[in-house]
Design an enzyme around this catalytic site. Structure first.
Site, mmCIF file in Angstrom:
data_model
loop_
_atom_site.group_PDB
_atom_site.id
_atom_site.type_symbol
_atom_site.label_atom_id
_atom_site.label_comp_id
_atom_site.label_asym_id
_atom_site.label_seq_id
_atom_site.Cartn_x
_atom_site.Cartn_y
_atom_site.Cartn_z
ATOM 1 N N SER A 12 -16.935 -65.396 -6.261
ATOM 2 C CA SER A 12 -16.501 -66.764 -5.979
ATOM 3 C C SER A 12 -15.094 -66.801 -5.423
ATOM 4 C CB SER A 12 -16.494 -67.593 -7.261
ATOM 5 O OG SER A 12 -17.784 -67.972 -7.621
ATOM 6 N N HIS A 26 -13.289 -74.697 -11.770
ATOM 7 C CA HIS A 26 -13.738 -73.688 -10.799
ATOM 8 C C HIS A 26 -13.327 -74.030 -9.370
ATOM 9 C CE1 HIS A 26 -16.724 -71.484 -8.315
ATOM 10 N NE2 HIS A 26 -16.578 -70.570 -9.247
ATOM 11 N N ASP A 53 -18.232 -77.603 -4.509
ATOM 12 C CA ASP A 53 -17.917 -76.974 -5.793
ATOM 13 C C ASP A 53 -17.863 -78.026 -6.897
ATOM 14 O OD1 ASP A 53 -16.532 -75.027 -7.707
ATOM 15 O OD2 ASP A 53 -16.538 -73.834 -5.876
#
Length: 413
Positions: free
Chosen positions: A352, A188, A153
Site C-alpha cells: 500500500s 490508512h 481509500d
C-alpha cells in the site's frame, strides 16, 4: 458460480470487490425488486454486467427495460451496469440468459476489498546502485505541480504534510461513506497520500490531493461496485477538465485466489484512454499477484522491497507486478495522542505504501515532461533500475523506478 473474494486496500491491508462472468435475460423472472436502489449486504446477489464497446443505444435500452427491477447502478461512461438479483429467483437461469446476449462482454460477482498495510526510503528511487545510497535525503527533480492525485481509500485528514493542497471541493464520498465527509476514518488513506505527496516525507510535494473516501469506517472494506462508481466520477471530472494531468492511486487487492475483475479492467481502460495514470498495490500475500486479480492491462501494479533490495517478505510478486518500490518502514503522517492527525510522523509498511511512491513519481513525470497515460507508463518502466532486487522468482519483472535527485525543478509558482 464463482466464489466471492475479498480485496485488501492499501496493501497495508485492504479489501476490494470483483466479479464473475454473467450474461442473460429473464423477462419471466422480472417480477420486481422493491429494494433495488439499495445494496444488499449479501454479495452473492450482486453482479457487474460489462457491455461490449460496440453496444448500441437500442441494445442498452432494451437491457434496461428487461432488467430494470434488478438494476442498482448504471455507468454509461464505462458501459457497465450493476444488478442485484434476489435469491428467491433462479439466479443461474438469469445469469445464463444474460450471458447469451451478444452485447455482453462479462458478468461478474461484486467482490469485497479490504485495507492491506503493515507498518526504505524514497532515496532508493533516486539511486541506481544500492551501495550509492546517500547519507542524507534529497529531493527529486520536479514536484508534481499542476497534477491531480486521486486517492481511492479511507479518506484523507488535514496534516502539516499537505498544507492547503487537499481539494475538498473535488473530494467525494461513496458507499457507506455517503452523507459523511472525505476525511479519514481509519488512518490508512492519510498515510498513503503522505507517501505520494507529503511535503517532507512524500514524492510529489506540490501535487493537488483529492480524497475519494470509499472504505467502510468500521471494517475497512469496500466492494468493487463502489470502486467503479468512484472511477466513473473521476472519468466525468477528467472529461470536464481535459487539460488536467491525473494520477489515481489504488492501494488494495483481492484476498482470495482465482478472481479477476473485467468490469474494473474496463473502467480503467476508459480512463487510460483519457490519459489518466492508475497505480495499484500488488498485495500482501507473499504469493503470485496473478492469482489475486492483478491481470489488469491499464494500470501499473507495484510490489514492495526492503532496505536491502530484497523482496519484502509479505509482498506479492510474479509477471503481473510491473515495478517494485520501497515498502518497509516508510515515513508517513501519523496520529497524535488525541487520535487526530496534525504534524506527527510515523512509519508504515506494505505494498500500500510502495504504490503511492510510484504514483508520486508519475505525477512528477507528467508535470515535468507534459505527458500522460501510456507515455508515463513507458517512462517509468524504461527508465527503471533493472535486476537489482534479490529473491524474486524467475518470471518476475525485476524493476525499481528511478528518477534523479537534485537540483529541484519547479514547474510552477
Amino acid at each position: 458460480m464463482k466464489m466471492i473474494s475479498t480485496l485488501f486496500l492499501g496493501l497495508s491491508y485492504g479489501v476490494m470487490v470483483s466479479g464473475v462472468r454473467i450474461n442473460g435475460m429473464a423477462q419471466e423472472l422480472n417480477k420486481g425488486h422493491p429494494d433495488r436502489h439499495r445494496r444488499s449486504g449479501d454479495l452473492s446477489l450482486r453482479y457487474a454486467i460489462v457491455f461490449t464497446r460496440d453496444t448500441t443505444p437500442d441494445q442498452w435500452s432494451s437491457f434496461e427495460e428487461t432488467y430494470h427491477d434488478f438494476i442498482v447502478k448504471k455507468f454509461n461512461n464505462f458501459k457497465i451496469m450493476h444488478l442485484e438479483i434476489p435469491d428467491s429467483l433462479a439466479q443461474d437461469d438469469v445469469i445464463l440468459e444474460i450471458r447469451s446476449l451478444p452485447q455482453i462482454s462479462a458478468v461478474e460477482h461484486v467482490l469485497e476489498v479490504h485495507e492491506t498495510g503493515l507498518f526504505y526510503n524514497k532515496d532508493r528511487l533516486q539511486t541506481r546502485n544500492f551501495e550509492d545510497l546517500p547519507e542524507s535525503s534529497h529531493d527529486f527533480q520536479g514536484n508534481g505541480y499542476g497534477t491531480y492525485m486521486y486517492f481511492i481509500d479511507s479518506g484523507i485528514d488535514d496534516h502539516s504534510e499537505f498544507g492547503t493542497r487537499i481539494d475538498r471541493d473535488e473530494s467525494k464520498t461513496f458507499g457507506t461513506r455517503v452523507g459523511t465527509d472525505s476525511y479519514d476514518c481509519r488512518g490508512h488513506g492519510t498515510q498513503v497520500a503522505g507517501v505520494a505527496a507529503g511535503t517532507n516525507v512524500g514524492v510529489a510535494k506540490h501535487a493537488t490531493i483529492v480524497s475519494y473516501a470509499v472504505m467502510d469506517c468500521i471494517v475497512g472494506t469496500v466492494t468493487t461496485d463502489i470502486i467503479i462508481e468512484a472511477l466513473d466520477s473521476i472519468y466525468t471530472s477528467v472529461l470536464a477538465h481535459p487539460e488536467r494531468k491525473v494520477v489515481i492511486n489504488f492501494s488494495n487487492g483481492l484476498t482470495s485466489q482465482g478472481e479477476t475483475d473485467e468490469s474494473l479492467n474496463t473502467a480503467e481502460e476508459y480512463l487510460h484512454e483519457l490519459g489518466a495514470v492508475i497505480i495499484r498495490a500488488a498485495g500482501n500475500f507473499a504469493a503470485d499477484a496473478c492469482l489475486y486479480g492483478q491481470q489488469l492491462s491499464y494500470s501499473l501494479t507495484v510490489g514492495a522491497i526492503n532496505d536491502r533490495d530484497e523482496l519484502s517478505k509479505y509482498s506479492n510478486y510474479g509477471s503481473c507486478v510491473d515495478l517494485y518500490a520501497p515498502g518497509d518502514n516508510n515515513l508517513v503522517p501519523q496520529y497524535s495522542a488525541d487520535g487526530n492527525f496534525g504534524s506527527l510522523i510515523g512509519t508504515a509498511s506494505g505494498t500500500s505504501f510502495a504504490a503511492p511512491a510510484v504514483s508520486g513519481l508519475a505525477a512528477i513525470l507528467m508535470a515535468q515532461r507534459d505527458i500522460k497515460g501510456e507515455d508515463v507508463f513507458q517512462a517509468l518502466v524504461k527508465e527503471s533500475t533493472k535486476n537489482a532486487i534479490k529473491y524474486l522468482t524467475k518470471d518476475s519483472l525485476n524493476r525499481i523506478p528511478f528518477h534523479p535527485k537534485v537540483p529541484i525543478i519547479f514547474e510552477g509558482m
